[in-house]
Enzyme design. Structure first.
Site, short mmCIF file in Angstrom:
data_model
loop_
_atom_site.label_atom_id
_atom_site.label_comp_id
_atom_site.label_asym_id
_atom_site.label_seq_id
_atom_site.Cartn_x
_atom_site.Cartn_y
_atom_site.Cartn_z
N ARG A 65 -41.46 69.10 -27.33
CA ARG A 65 -40.06 68.68 -27.50
C ARG A 65 -39.51 68.17 -26.18
O ARG A 65 -38.79 67.17 -26.13
CB ARG A 65 -39.20 69.84 -28.02
CG ARG A 65 -39.50 70.23 -29.46
CD ARG A 65 -38.55 71.31 -29.95
NE ARG A 65 -37.19 70.82 -30.11
CZ ARG A 65 -36.13 71.60 -30.27
NH1 ARG A 65 -36.28 72.92 -30.26
NH2 ARG A 65 -34.92 71.08 -30.43
N CYS A 113 -31.47 74.37 -23.43
CA CYS A 113 -32.51 74.35 -24.47
C CYS A 113 -32.04 73.35 -25.53
O CYS A 113 -31.52 72.30 -25.19
CB CYS A 113 -32.74 75.75 -25.03
SG CYS A 113 -31.24 76.52 -25.72
#
Length: 283
Positions: free
Chosen positions: A178, A236
């Site tokens: 990611r 995040c």
């Protein structure tokens, strides 16, 4: 101050009157699963707090997928859960500490220091043969007085203005694919904030799922090129799984650590914000 405590430590204090145990179990994509698990069994006397209903604010155009709650509303929620200004709080989940760390961070953000995360979560509690219950205790509300610690937080403007200046060391806590922008299962754009280093949050734990100690955390961060003198900003996807890294940094003696609460899902809500992909900025 120690932030991670053992199952044995919790068991020894479980029935002390100034203690509140909070069950934070929550599964992304299955928003009712955590409460259902709590209703089936939990640590005796524990109260339940839901990531999205209790520990996040309402969704908007900006702010990310799990926006920070309004400080006054959050303080009221804590009070209704029986958490007062002098209460010792123990948080646990079954998601590797991510949800419990969110509660830990929010309490610290509101100036409440006496909060701990239980190592190993509910699974470790059960495996140790400790008592469980399906009974939900009657909560006596308490008065929670918030003193917001603004220095623990950065906003999107702070991050944007810092790019290329070296002011912050940015830490991206998501999994490497990611971070690199190879996959993005949740958010509408893939990649990372330019210059960010990748330190996957789950690496705060050992292979057996227990939290690394302070020396192990320090070794992990030092090997990534971090110094306690750095001003570090952790993010995040939505400000949840960044918090275990924030906690681990604090355990390792890093004091200049801030959370970008909106995180990646907030960053990409501004079309003008730059996006990087690949290994750029990797520690």
């Amino acid at each position: 101050m120690k932030n991670i405590v053992s199952v044995r430590w919790v068991l020894a204090r479980l029935y002390e009157p100034d203690l509140v145990v909070v069950d934070c179990r929550f599964q992304l994509g299955q928003p009712e699963a955590g409460r259902k698990a709590y209703e089936e069994s939990h640590i005796p006397g524990a109260v339940y707090m839901d990531l999205e209903k209790d520990l996040s604010g309402p969704l908007g155009e900006h702010g990310g997928r799990h926006p920070l709650p309004d400080a006054a509303e959050l303080a009221a929620r804590f009070g209704r859960a029986g958490i007062g200004s002098d209460t010792r709080v123990i948080a646990y989940d079954d998601q590797g500490g991510a949800m419990a760390s969110r509660l830990w961070w929010l309490l610290k953000y509101l100036g409440h220091e006496n909060v701990f995360v239980m190592d190993g979560g509910y699974s470790a509690w059960k495996e140790a043969g400790c008592p469980v219950s399906a009974e939900q205790k009657i909560v006596v509300p308490a008065q929670f007085l918030a003193t917001v610690q603004h220095n623990m937080l950065v906003e999107v403007d702070d991050v944007r203005e810092s790019l290329g200046t070296g002011r912050y060391v940015l830490i991206d806590s998501r999994e490497a694919p990611r971070y690199r922008g190879e996959v993005e299962p949740i958010d509408p754009a893939a990649g990372h904030i330019p210059g960010a280093r990748n330190l996957f949050w789950a690496e705060v734990r050992r292979a057996d799922g227990s939290w690394k100690n302070a020396d192990e955390q320090l070794e992990r961060f030092a090997s990534a090129g971090l110094s306690p003198d750095d001003e570090i900003v952790v993010y995040c996807g939505s400000g949840v799984t960044a918090t275990p890294n924030v906690l681990a940094l604090q355990e390792a003696g890093f004091s200049r650590v801030k959370l970008y609460a909106g995180s990646w899902s907030d960053w990409i809500s501004y079309p003008e914000n730059p996006i990087a992909t690949g290994e750029e900025g990797k520690a």
